[in-house]
Design a protein around this motif. Structure first.
Motif, PDB file in Angstrom:
ATOM      1  N   ALA A  27       0.938  -1.354  -0.078  1.00 23.08           N
ATOM      2  CA  ALA A  27       0.018  -0.007   0.126  1.00 23.08           C
ATOM      3  C   ALA A  27       0.962   1.252  -0.053  1.00 23.08           C
ATOM      4  O   ALA A  27       0.635   2.146  -0.674  1.00 23.08           O
ATOM      5  CB  ALA A  27      -0.792  -0.220   1.211  1.00 23.08           C
ATOM      6  N   GLN A  28       1.846   1.179   0.943  1.00 33.10           N
ATOM      7  CA  GLN A  28       2.755   2.307   1.015  1.00 33.10           C
ATOM      8  C   GLN A  28       3.410   2.607  -0.502  1.00 33.10           C
ATOM      9  O   GLN A  28       3.762   3.807  -0.869  1.00 33.10           O
ATOM     10  CB  GLN A  28       3.959   2.270   1.910  1.00 33.10           C
ATOM     11  N   TRP A  29       3.837   1.401  -0.958  1.00 34.56           N
ATOM     12  CA  TRP A  29       4.595   1.532  -2.526  1.00 34.56           C
ATOM     13  C   TRP A  29       3.698   2.106  -3.416  1.00 34.56           C
ATOM     14  O   TRP A  29       4.234   3.205  -4.167  1.00 34.56           O
ATOM     15  CB  TRP A  29       4.927   0.278  -3.023  1.00 34.56           C
ATOM     16  N   LEU A  30       2.385   1.697  -3.468  1.00 30.46           N
ATOM     17  CA  LEU A  30       1.445   2.411  -4.352  1.00 30.46           C
ATOM     18  C   LEU A  30       1.196   3.909  -4.218  1.00 30.46           C
ATOM     19  O   LEU A  30       1.176   4.727  -5.064  1.00 30.46           O
ATOM     20  CB  LEU A  30       0.018   1.730  -4.349  1.00 30.46           C
ATOM     21  N   ILE A  31       1.314   4.275  -2.926  1.00 30.33           N
ATOM     22  CA  ILE A  31       1.020   5.722  -2.383  1.00 30.33           C
ATOM     23  C   ILE A  31       2.347   6.420  -3.080  1.00 30.33           C
ATOM     24  O   ILE A  31       2.206   7.505  -3.474  1.00 30.33           O
ATOM     25  CB  ILE A  31       0.967   5.788  -0.970  1.00 30.33           C
ATOM     26  N   LEU A  32       3.459   5.854  -2.697  1.00 29.60           N
ATOM     27  CA  LEU A  32       4.569   6.524  -3.198  1.00 29.60           C
ATOM     28  C   LEU A  32       4.608   6.720  -4.688  1.00 29.60           C
ATOM     29  O   LEU A  32       4.817   7.833  -5.523  1.00 29.60           O
ATOM     30  CB  LEU A  32       5.979   5.893  -2.858  1.00 29.60           C
ATOM     31  N   MET A  33       4.207   5.547  -5.482  1.00 29.26           N
ATOM     32  CA  MET A  33       4.149   5.804  -6.965  1.00 29.26           C
ATOM     33  C   MET A  33       3.051   6.875  -7.280  1.00 29.26           C
ATOM     34  O   MET A  33       3.068   7.359  -8.286  1.00 29.26           O
ATOM     35  CB  MET A  33       3.689   4.376  -7.594  1.00 29.26           C
ATOM     36  N   ALA A  34       1.833   6.527  -6.565  1.00 31.28           N
ATOM     37  CA  ALA A  34       0.652   7.834  -7.043  1.00 31.28           C
ATOM     38  C   ALA A  34       1.323   8.981  -6.617  1.00 31.28           C
ATOM     39  O   ALA A  34       1.188   9.810  -7.665  1.00 31.28           O
ATOM     40  CB  ALA A  34      -0.293   7.598  -6.111  1.00 31.28           C
ATOM     41  N   ILE A  35       2.150   9.378  -5.798  1.00 32.96           N
ATOM     42  CA  ILE A  35       2.535  10.950  -5.459  1.00 32.96           C
ATOM     43  C   ILE A  35       3.583  11.148  -6.678  1.00 32.96           C
ATOM     44  O   ILE A  35       3.525  12.163  -7.249  1.00 32.96           O
ATOM     45  CB  ILE A  35       3.459  10.834  -4.317  1.00 32.96           C
ATOM     46  N   ASP A  36       4.545  10.359  -6.915  1.00 26.89           N
ATOM     47  CA  ASP A  36       5.196  10.283  -8.242  1.00 26.89           C
ATOM     48  C   ASP A  36       4.534  10.602  -9.473  1.00 26.89           C
ATOM     49  O   ASP A  36       4.890  11.380 -10.077  1.00 26.89           O
ATOM     50  CB  ASP A  36       6.309   9.041  -8.279  1.00 26.89           C
ATOM     51  N   ASP A  37       3.539   9.797  -9.876  1.00 24.86           N
ATOM     52  CA  ASP A  37       2.901   9.813 -10.953  1.00 24.86           C
ATOM     53  C   ASP A  37       1.942  11.237 -11.024  1.00 24.86           C
ATOM     54  O   ASP A  37       2.121  11.770 -11.882  1.00 24.86           O
ATOM     55  CB  ASP A  37       1.662   8.846 -11.192  1.00 24.86           C
ATOM     56  N   LEU A  38       1.305  11.532  -9.782  1.00 26.88           N
ATOM     57  CA  LEU A  38       0.703  12.791 -10.045  1.00 26.88           C
ATOM     58  C   LEU A  38       1.592  13.952 -10.219  1.00 26.88           C
ATOM     59  O   LEU A  38       1.061  14.996 -10.754  1.00 26.88           O
ATOM     60  CB  LEU A  38      -0.385  12.941  -8.631  1.00 26.88           C
ATOM     61  N   GLY A  39       2.792  13.955  -9.418  1.00 31.19           N
ATOM     62  CA  GLY A  39       3.797  14.899  -9.534  1.00 31.19           C
ATOM     63  C   GLY A  39       3.546  16.285  -9.598  1.00 31.19           C
ATOM     64  O   GLY A  39       4.178  17.025 -10.627  1.00 31.19           O
ATOM     65  N   LYS A  40       2.681  16.680  -8.816  1.00 28.82           N
ATOM     66  CA  LYS A  40       2.569  18.241  -8.828  1.00 28.82           C
ATOM     67  C   LYS A  40       3.519  19.056  -8.229  1.00 28.82           C
ATOM     68  O   LYS A  40       4.320  18.417  -7.079  1.00 28.82           O
ATOM     69  CB  LYS A  40       1.067  18.711  -8.130  1.00 28.82           C
ATOM     70  N   ASP A  41       4.004  20.121  -8.689  1.00 32.38           N
ATOM     71  CA  ASP A  41       5.279  20.501  -8.239  1.00 32.38           C
ATOM     72  C   ASP A  41       5.018  21.100  -6.430  1.00 32.38           C
ATOM     73  O   ASP A  41       6.032  20.882  -5.961  1.00 32.38           O
ATOM     74  CB  ASP A  41       5.519  21.952  -8.887  1.00 32.38           C
ATOM     75  N   GLY A  42       3.911  21.411  -6.144  1.00 33.45           N
ATOM     76  CA  GLY A  42       3.792  21.941  -4.752  1.00 33.45           C
ATOM     77  C   GLY A  42       3.393  20.740  -3.769  1.00 33.45           C
ATOM     78  O   GLY A  42       3.207  21.025  -2.654  1.00 33.45           O
ATOM     79  N   GLY A  43       3.179  19.652  -4.477  1.00 34.20           N
ATOM     80  CA  GLY A  43       2.957  18.390  -3.642  1.00 34.20           C
ATOM     81  C   GLY A  43       1.374  17.986  -3.989  1.00 34.20           C
ATOM     82  O   GLY A  43       0.778  18.482  -5.049  1.00 34.20           O
ATOM     83  N   VAL A  44       1.068  16.964  -3.472  1.00 31.35           N
ATOM     84  CA  VAL A  44      -0.136  16.031  -3.684  1.00 31.35           C
ATOM     85  C   VAL A  44      -1.196  16.013  -2.397  1.00 31.35           C
ATOM     86  O   VAL A  44      -0.565  15.656  -1.554  1.00 31.35           O
ATOM     87  CB  VAL A  44       0.181  14.669  -4.409  1.00 31.35           C
ATOM     88  N   SER A  45      -2.367  16.177  -2.734  1.00 29.84           N
ATOM     89  CA  SER A  45      -3.212  16.088  -1.402  1.00 29.84           C
ATOM     90  C   SER A  45      -3.611  14.739  -1.215  1.00 29.84           C
ATOM     91  O   SER A  45      -3.539  13.758  -2.216  1.00 29.84           O
ATOM     92  CB  SER A  45      -4.673  16.899  -1.772  1.00 29.84           C
ATOM     93  N   GLY A  46      -3.950  14.287   0.020  1.00 30.61           N
ATOM     94  CA  GLY A  46      -4.376  12.972   0.339  1.00 30.61           C
ATOM     95  C   GLY A  46      -5.450  12.642  -0.283  1.00 30.61           C
ATOM     96  O   GLY A  46      -5.807  11.441  -0.850  1.00 30.61           O
ATOM     97  N   VAL A  47      -6.398  13.529  -0.696  1.00 31.69           N
ATOM     98  CA  VAL A  47      -7.840  13.333  -1.632  1.00 31.69           C
ATOM     99  C   VAL A  47      -7.177  12.947  -2.989  1.00 31.69           C
ATOM    100  O   VAL A  47      -7.717  11.937  -3.548  1.00 31.69           O
ATOM    101  CB  VAL A  47      -8.743  14.506  -1.372  1.00 31.69           C
ATOM    102  N   ASP A  48      -6.230  13.537  -3.365  1.00 30.18           N
ATOM    103  CA  ASP A  48      -5.864  13.382  -4.852  1.00 30.18           C
ATOM    104  C   ASP A  48      -5.320  11.864  -4.958  1.00 30.18           C
ATOM    105  O   ASP A  48      -5.588  11.130  -5.661  1.00 30.18           O
ATOM    106  CB  ASP A  48      -4.814  14.213  -5.454  1.00 30.18           C
ATOM    107  N   ILE A  49      -4.408  11.500  -3.863  1.00 30.81           N
ATOM    108  CA  ILE A  49      -3.855  10.151  -3.837  1.00 30.81           C
ATOM    109  C   ILE A  49      -4.970   9.122  -3.721  1.00 30.81           C
ATOM    110  O   ILE A  49      -4.842   8.135  -4.338  1.00 30.81           O
ATOM    111  CB  ILE A  49      -2.900   9.984  -2.524  1.00 30.81           C
ATOM    112  N   ALA A  50      -5.909   9.298  -2.670  1.00 31.69           N
ATOM    113  CA  ALA A  50      -7.032   8.338  -2.433  1.00 31.69           C
ATOM    114  C   ALA A  50      -8.025   8.233  -3.883  1.00 31.69           C
ATOM    115  O   ALA A  50      -8.296   7.146  -3.795  1.00 31.69           O
ATOM    116  CB  ALA A  50      -7.631   8.647  -1.318  1.00 31.69           C
ATOM    117  N   THR A  51      -8.221   9.142  -4.466  1.00 31.43           N
ATOM    118  CA  THR A  51      -8.975   9.157  -5.835  1.00 31.43           C
ATOM    119  C   THR A  51      -8.119   8.282  -6.656  1.00 31.43           C
ATOM    120  O   THR A  51      -8.674   7.418  -7.452  1.00 31.43           O
ATOM    121  CB  THR A  51      -9.222  10.585  -6.369  1.00 31.43           C
TER     122      THR A  51
END
Length: 157
Positions: free
Chosen positions: A40-64
């Motif tokens: 699950a943590q691996w997927l979260i890291l990959m989601a953050i990397d994939d969403l790759g917003k410059d200022g960061g990614v919200s938990g809601v965006d990751i959950a979606t």
């Protein structure tokens, strides 16, 4: 006869997707273990990397993206933060919103796996050209949208 052929093709599709999903899960598990995190943590890291917003990614965006609940994301991201793999900061637009980014440590660890990922992708997509893959992705996007609609109909029924 067309109905039976279509039904057989759809059944084959579902079983192929389940098997591919299982195999990709085994690969995720291996990569997660190499990084010292859960799947699950691996997927979260990959989601953050994939969403790759410059200022960061919200938990809601990751959950979606992962089709899960924000509370599940919050629990795991706190552990990832303690492990030094992600950082949190308040959104400059809305201070109530927490944005998460991969740390340099996480990027370095993921980079170590990149050669393995490239080799794996070459194996998985051997004999599949870019056009075929693009067409497949377009078709899968249609099936995903239709599946979401079907789920809503099933829930409403």
């Amino acid at each position: 006869m067309v109905g039976k052929q279509l039904d057989a093709a759809m059944t084959d599709f579902v079983w192929n997707m389940l098997e591919i999903g299982s195999l990709l899960g085994d690969i995720r598990k291996t990569w997660a273990e190499q990084l010292g995190v859960s799947e699950a943590q691996w997927l979260i890291l990959m989601a953050i990397d994939d969403l790759g917003k410059d200022g960061g990614v919200s938990g809601v965006d990751i959950a979606t993206k992962l089709r899960t609940h924000a509370t599940f994301i919050a629990m795991h991201t706190k552990q990832l933060e303690k492990a030094g793999l992600l950082s949190r900061k308040s959104s400059p637009i809305d201070g109530r919103l927490v944005l998460m980014s991969l740390t340099a440590k996480a990027r370095a660890e993921i980079q170590k796996l990149s050669d393995k990922r490239e080799a794996l992708n070459s194996t998985i997509f051997a004999n599949v050209d870019a056009r075929t893959l693009a067409n497949l992705n377009s078709t899968l996007a249609i099936i995903r949208k239709n599946s979401e609609r079907a789920l809503r109909s099933a829930v409403d029924a």
